[in-house]
Write a protein that holds these residues in place. Structure first.
Motif, PDB file in Angstrom:
ATOM      1  N   ASN A   1      -8.688  11.322 -13.399  1.00 56.64           N
ATOM      2  CA  ASN A   1      -8.002  11.259 -12.232  1.00 56.64           C
ATOM      3  C   ASN A   1      -6.959   9.999 -12.223  1.00 56.64           C
ATOM      4  OD1 ASN A   1      -8.259  12.362  -9.863  1.00 56.64           O
ATOM      5  ND2 ASN A   1      -9.820  10.451  -9.166  1.00 56.64           N
ATOM      6  N   ILE A   2      -7.393   9.244 -12.597  1.00 62.04           N
ATOM      7  CA  ILE A   2      -5.767   7.986 -12.745  1.00 62.04           C
ATOM      8  C   ILE A   2      -5.090   8.115 -13.515  1.00 62.04           C
ATOM      9  CG2 ILE A   2      -5.427   5.807 -14.138  1.00 62.04           C
ATOM     10  CD1 ILE A   2      -8.454   4.822 -13.444  1.00 62.04           C
TER      11      ILE A   2
ATOM     12  N   SER B   1      -1.959  -1.886 -11.804  1.00 63.66           N
ATOM     13  CA  SER B   1      -2.571  -1.302 -12.168  1.00 63.66           C
ATOM     14  C   SER B   1      -4.085  -0.098 -11.528  1.00 63.66           C
ATOM     15  CB  SER B   1      -3.351  -2.707 -12.569  1.00 63.66           C
ATOM     16  OG  SER B   1      -4.375  -3.213 -11.577  1.00 63.66           O
ATOM     17  N   PHE B   2      -3.939   0.789 -12.339  1.00 64.17           N
ATOM     18  CA  PHE B   2      -4.718   1.403 -11.586  1.00 64.17           C
ATOM     19  C   PHE B   2      -6.355   0.808 -12.113  1.00 64.17           C
ATOM     20  CE2 PHE B   2      -1.630   3.901 -11.331  1.00 64.17           C
ATOM     21  CZ  PHE B   2      -1.137   4.319 -10.133  1.00 64.17           C
ATOM     22  N   ASN B   3      -7.438   1.039 -11.492  1.00 66.12           N
ATOM     23  CA  ASN B   3      -8.398   1.156 -11.819  1.00 66.12           C
ATOM     24  C   ASN B   3      -9.322   2.093 -10.562  1.00 66.12           C
ATOM     25  OD1 ASN B   3      -9.705  -0.702  -8.978  1.00 66.12           O
ATOM     26  ND2 ASN B   3      -8.210  -2.142 -10.571  1.00 66.12           N
TER      27      ASN B   3
ATOM     28  N   MET C   1     -13.474   1.734  -8.158  1.00 68.23           N
ATOM     29  CA  MET C   1     -14.081   1.550  -6.917  1.00 68.23           C
ATOM     30  C   MET C   1     -14.269   2.654  -6.221  1.00 68.23           C
ATOM     31  SD  MET C   1     -12.304  -2.300  -6.601  1.00 68.23           S
ATOM     32  CE  MET C   1     -11.985  -3.207  -7.950  1.00 68.23           C
ATOM     33  N   GLN C   2     -15.629   3.347  -6.672  1.00 64.67           N
ATOM     34  CA  GLN C   2     -15.374   4.338  -5.541  1.00 64.67           C
ATOM     35  C   GLN C   2     -14.525   5.328  -6.009  1.00 64.67           C
ATOM     36  OE1 GLN C   2     -17.081   2.505  -1.913  1.00 64.67           O
ATOM     37  NE2 GLN C   2     -18.931   2.793  -2.670  1.00 64.67           N
ATOM     38  N   ASN C   3     -13.319   5.009  -5.691  1.00 60.87           N
ATOM     39  CA  ASN C   3     -11.843   5.768  -5.046  1.00 60.87           C
ATOM     40  C   ASN C   3     -11.167   5.339  -6.222  1.00 60.87           C
ATOM     41  OD1 ASN C   3     -13.250   6.084  -2.137  1.00 60.87           O
ATOM     42  ND2 ASN C   3     -11.804   7.887  -3.141  1.00 60.87           N
ATOM     43  N   VAL C   4     -10.094   5.840  -6.949  1.00 57.67           N
ATOM     44  CA  VAL C   4      -8.977   4.730  -7.818  1.00 57.67           C
ATOM     45  C   VAL C   4      -8.202   3.860  -6.791  1.00 57.67           C
ATOM     46  CG1 VAL C   4      -6.549   5.586  -9.120  1.00 57.67           C
ATOM     47  CG2 VAL C   4      -8.737   7.362  -9.086  1.00 57.67           C
ATOM     48  N   VAL C   5      -8.103   3.130  -7.245  1.00 56.98           N
ATOM     49  CA  VAL C   5      -7.778   2.036  -6.703  1.00 56.98           C
ATOM     50  C   VAL C   5      -5.838   1.514  -7.079  1.00 56.98           C
ATOM     51  CG1 VAL C   5      -7.849  -0.667  -5.608  1.00 56.98           C
ATOM     52  CG2 VAL C   5      -9.564   1.333  -5.586  1.00 56.98           C
ATOM     53  N   LEU C   6      -4.939   1.539  -6.666  1.00 58.33           N
ATOM     54  CA  LEU C   6      -3.798   0.842  -6.736  1.00 58.33           C
ATOM     55  C   LEU C   6      -3.398  -0.161  -7.239  1.00 58.33           C
ATOM     56  CD1 LEU C   6      -0.803   1.407  -8.325  1.00 58.33           C
ATOM     57  CD2 LEU C   6      -0.393   2.666  -5.871  1.00 58.33           C
ATOM     58  N   SER C   7      -3.420  -1.089  -7.545  1.00 54.37           N
ATOM     59  CA  SER C   7      -3.416  -2.583  -7.439  1.00 54.37           C
ATOM     60  C   SER C   7      -1.487  -3.489  -8.088  1.00 54.37           C
ATOM     61  CB  SER C   7      -4.864  -3.489  -8.055  1.00 54.37           C
ATOM     62  OG  SER C   7      -5.668  -2.889  -7.905  1.00 54.37           O
ATOM     63  N   PHE C   8      -1.761  -3.727  -6.603  1.00 59.28           N
ATOM     64  CA  PHE C   8      -0.605  -5.003  -7.135  1.00 59.28           C
ATOM     65  C   PHE C   8      -0.910  -6.055  -7.178  1.00 59.28           C
ATOM     66  CE2 PHE C   8       1.418  -1.205  -4.582  1.00 59.28           C
ATOM     67  CZ  PHE C   8       2.079  -0.541  -5.153  1.00 59.28           C
ATOM     68  N   ASP C   9      -0.490  -6.436  -9.027  1.00 51.68           N
ATOM     69  CA  ASP C   9      -1.034  -7.242  -9.333  1.00 51.68           C
ATOM     70  C   ASP C   9      -0.094  -8.624  -9.545  1.00 51.68           C
ATOM     71  OD1 ASP C   9      -3.265  -6.145 -10.068  1.00 51.68           O
ATOM     72  OD2 ASP C   9      -2.367  -5.697 -12.339  1.00 51.68           O
ATOM     73  N   THR C  10       0.473  -8.925  -9.094  1.00 52.04           N
ATOM     74  CA  THR C  10       1.844  -9.955  -9.407  1.00 52.04           C
ATOM     75  C   THR C  10       2.605 -10.060  -8.002  1.00 52.04           C
ATOM     76  OG1 THR C  10       3.154  -8.983 -11.166  1.00 52.04           O
ATOM     77  CG2 THR C  10       1.892 -10.884 -11.178  1.00 52.04           C
ATOM     78  N   TYR C  11       2.847 -11.056  -7.884  1.00 50.75           N
ATOM     79  CA  TYR C  11       3.746 -11.471  -6.230  1.00 50.75           C
ATOM     80  C   TYR C  11       4.549 -10.346  -6.439  1.00 50.75           C
ATOM     81  CZ  TYR C  11       4.326 -13.996  -1.851  1.00 50.75           C
ATOM     82  OH  TYR C  11       4.211 -14.516  -0.636  1.00 50.75           O
ATOM     83  N   ASN C  12       4.477  -9.812  -4.892  1.00 55.45           N
ATOM     84  CA  ASN C  12       6.191  -8.756  -4.974  1.00 55.45           C
ATOM     85  C   ASN C  12       5.805  -9.225  -2.764  1.00 55.45           C
ATOM     86  OD1 ASN C  12       4.169  -6.612  -3.860  1.00 55.45           O
ATOM     87  ND2 ASN C  12       4.201  -6.046  -5.680  1.00 55.45           N
ATOM     88  N   TYR C  13       6.834  -8.385  -2.260  1.00 57.42           N
ATOM     89  CA  TYR C  13       7.033  -7.633  -0.757  1.00 57.42           C
ATOM     90  C   TYR C  13       5.539  -7.861  -0.049  1.00 57.42           C
ATOM     91  CZ  TYR C  13      12.126  -8.204  -2.155  1.00 57.42           C
ATOM     92  OH  TYR C  13      13.252  -8.851  -2.126  1.00 57.42           O
ATOM     93  N   LEU C  14       4.540  -6.351  -0.207  1.00 54.39           N
ATOM     94  CA  LEU C  14       3.234  -6.380  -0.213  1.00 54.39           C
ATOM     95  C   LEU C  14       2.669  -7.615   0.101  1.00 54.39           C
ATOM     96  CD1 LEU C  14       2.549  -2.795  -2.229  1.00 54.39           C
ATOM     97  CD2 LEU C  14       3.179  -3.089   0.349  1.00 54.39           C
ATOM     98  N   HIS C  15       2.592  -8.373  -0.711  1.00 58.15           N
ATOM     99  CA  HIS C  15       1.820  -9.915  -0.903  1.00 58.15           C
ATOM    100  C   HIS C  15       2.422 -10.833  -0.254  1.00 58.15           C
ATOM    101  CE1 HIS C  15       1.138  -8.376  -4.976  1.00 58.15           C
ATOM    102  NE2 HIS C  15       0.164  -8.934  -4.853  1.00 58.15           N
ATOM    103  N   MET C  16       3.725 -10.623   0.364  1.00 57.84           N
ATOM    104  CA  MET C  16       4.468 -11.684   1.236  1.00 57.84           C
ATOM    105  C   MET C  16       4.070 -11.071   2.539  1.00 57.84           C
ATOM    106  SD  MET C  16       7.950 -12.087  -0.583  1.00 57.84           S
ATOM    107  CE  MET C  16       8.738 -13.075   1.153  1.00 57.84           C
ATOM    108  N   LEU C  17       3.289 -10.073   2.937  1.00 56.08           N
ATOM    109  CA  LEU C  17       3.021  -9.194   4.148  1.00 56.08           C
ATOM    110  C   LEU C  17       1.536 -10.101   4.067  1.00 56.08           C
ATOM    111  CD1 LEU C  17       4.415  -6.116   4.432  1.00 56.08           C
ATOM    112  CD2 LEU C  17       5.155  -8.004   4.829  1.00 56.08           C
ATOM    113  N   CYS C  18       0.793 -10.125   3.678  1.00 61.79           N
ATOM    114  CA  CYS C  18      -0.349 -10.635   3.242  1.00 61.79           C
ATOM    115  C   CYS C  18      -1.126 -12.358   2.807  1.00 61.79           C
ATOM    116  CB  CYS C  18      -1.351  -9.446   3.103  1.00 61.79           C
ATOM    117  SG  CYS C  18      -1.796  -8.975   2.090  1.00 61.79           S
ATOM    118  N   ASP C  19      -0.014 -12.885   3.356  1.00 65.24           N
ATOM    119  CA  ASP C  19       0.111 -14.412   2.733  1.00 65.24           C
ATOM    120  C   ASP C  19      -0.846 -14.531   3.755  1.00 65.24           C
ATOM    121  OD1 ASP C  19       0.933 -16.656   1.503  1.00 65.24           O
ATOM    122  OD2 ASP C  19       1.493 -16.084   0.106  1.00 65.24           O
TER     123      ASP C  19
END
Length: 477
Positions: free
Chosen positions: A36-37, A102-104, A106-124
């Protein structure tokens, strides 16, 4: 012997279930997870032009990102956050950030952005990073459950921590070329320009559905709508929104505005805004509806002592475009210039506050407050003039008399502020300073059009019944 029998039965039953599961799936759970991943990773790495990832933040609405996955756990990214605030996100539409993903499972497939980017800036959580509240940021995510695909074959994801809604769409070669040239920001510029020249040129834009007048407030990142229910109560609904890619390709001047969560009106979904036949139209169910100017607010303004609103603040530089002629020149600017000239530069006008108050000595009063800066000390001070008033059966208010709060108030501002003071109730004095004539004035108090770019506060106004064009607007409080 009995325990041994039960144990043997359980082992047999478990073995039978495993055999049955193997017969149904032909693969173990771990194998199915890996497969699935791999399916999602193969998809996201298959488009050489990348993808448009639209994410909803709780505090600021929707943001578009261009993302490109390389299959080696590296992702490149651009963001339209620059159009939201260039101070916090300078160059985000043209400066590529590369990070890991990365993908892992947890009940569903999870897409993780692991190191700092624009998505992290929004939720900083540091407000100094994105302009949000400290400890919260703009309330978003950088880890997402992949939920599947919608009816348009767009990938749907959901934030793992804040349940952020996410839509992922393929990017075409033409769109990618536009994005390389700053297209993520220019989409918002085109939207704001088009809205400014069409919908926002109306004082009170509405659209009608089943006889109901609906007020729509638009930005390129969120939508809210308000209307009156049959009992006269104001119903308000809102959703984060994101711009489509239509203006990145072809000759379409403005992109469609899509909602992360459709708003329902009498069971019919409001889907967003669609550009059609040279204008922006409201998409409701299967229909496209037009805007029209209602001429005045659909809603009554609850203004007065003990009401929802009791004051308006008038800071001219913050209300540019909202304060109109003839009030601007004939009343407001004459009073400000008169005050500044009277004090010879020692005192400088800052703002007015007009409010209804219940004074324990005077009773119900209308307060006219001027706040000014004393140049020598750099400190601000205020003084007041008070009006008596009556509320009329038709809802209008008549100001019947006025007086300064003290002799110093009269000395400092009576003549200098006369155009504004007389606007509500005109007073004539004899040479000894005695009142010889009082002319009461009557006003309707209603919502007024907000024409100041970037100003989100509600605008209320005093409309003279004998000259409604010369209305006095301010930010409600």
């Amino acid at each position: 012997m009995k325990k041994l029998f039960i144990y043997s039965f359980l082992v047999f039953s478990l073995s039978a279930c495993m055999e049955k599961e193997a017969a149904v799936f032909d693969k173990s759970p771990d194998e199915r997870i890996i497969e699935n991943i791999q399916k999602y990773e193969n998809l996201l790495t298959s488009n050489e032009n990348g993808w448009i990832l639209s994410v909803e933040t709780e505090a600021a609405g929707g943001f578009n990102h261009w993302v490109s996955f390389d299959g080696k756990n590296r992702v490149k990214m651009l963001s339209d956050a620059e159009a939201y605030n260039s101070k916090y996100f300078p160059g985000s539409s043209t400066e590529v950030i590369e990070s890991s993903y990365s993908f892992n499972h947890m009940q569903n497939v999870v897409l993780s952005f692991d190191t700092y980017n624009y998505l992290h800036m929004l939720c900083d959580p540091q407000g100094s990073v994105n302009g949000g509240e400290n400890s919260e940021g703009l309330v978003s995510d950088f880890q997402f459950y992949i939920k599947g695909f919608d009816e348009n074959d767009d990938m749907i994801m959901e934030g793992r921590y804040n349940n952020s809604h996410v839509v992922v769409q393929p990017c075409s070669a033409e769109q990618k070329t536009a994005i390389d040239n700053g297209g993520l920001k220019s989409m918002h510029d085109s939207f704001n320009d088009f809205i400014g020249r069409t919908v926002n040129e109306m004082d009170f834009p509405v659209f009608e559905m089943d006889g109901k007048k609906i007020v729509l407030s638009l930005s390129s990142r969120s939508v809210s709508m308000e209307y009156l229910d049959p009992d006269g109560n104001i119903v308000k609904q809102s959703s984060g929104a994101y711009l489509g890619t239509e203006s990145l390709s072809g000759d379409v001047p403005v992109s469609n505005l899509n909602l992360f969560t459709p708003i329902e009106i009498n069971g019919v979904p409001f889907n967003g805004m669609v550009y059609s036949d040279g204008k922006y139209m409201v998409s409701v169910g299967e229909n496209l509806l037009d805007f029209k100017d209602n001429g005045q607010s659909v809603f009554p303004l609850d203004f007065g002592i003990g009401r929802e609103y009791s004051e308006i603040e008038i800071t001219p530089e913050d209300l540019e475009g909202t304060i109109r002629e003839p009030f601007l020149s004939d009343v407001l600017q004459k009073s400000i210039d008169g005050f500044n000239d009277f004090h010879g530069g020692a005192r400088v006008f800052r703002y007015f506050v007009l409010s209804f108050e219940d004074d324990e000595d005077e009773g119900p009063i209308f307060s006219f407050r001027i706040t000014y800066l004393t140049v020598s000390t750099g400190k601000s001070y205020s003084y007041y003039h008070y009006y008596t008033f009556v509320e009329n059966e038709d809802g209008s208010v008549t100001f019947t008399s006025r007086k300064p709060s003290s002799s110093s108030s009269k000395k400092n501002s009576e003549e200098a502020l006369k155009p504004f003071l007389d606007y509500f109730c005109e007073i004539e004095y004899d040479n000894s300073g005695n009142i010889v004539k009082t002319t009461p004035k009557t006003f309707n108090i209603r919502y007024a059009p907000n024409k100041t770019p970037g100003l989100s506060g509600g605008i209320g106004a005093f409309y003279p019944v004998d000259n409604e064009e010369c209305y006095c607007p301010g930010v409600l409080g």
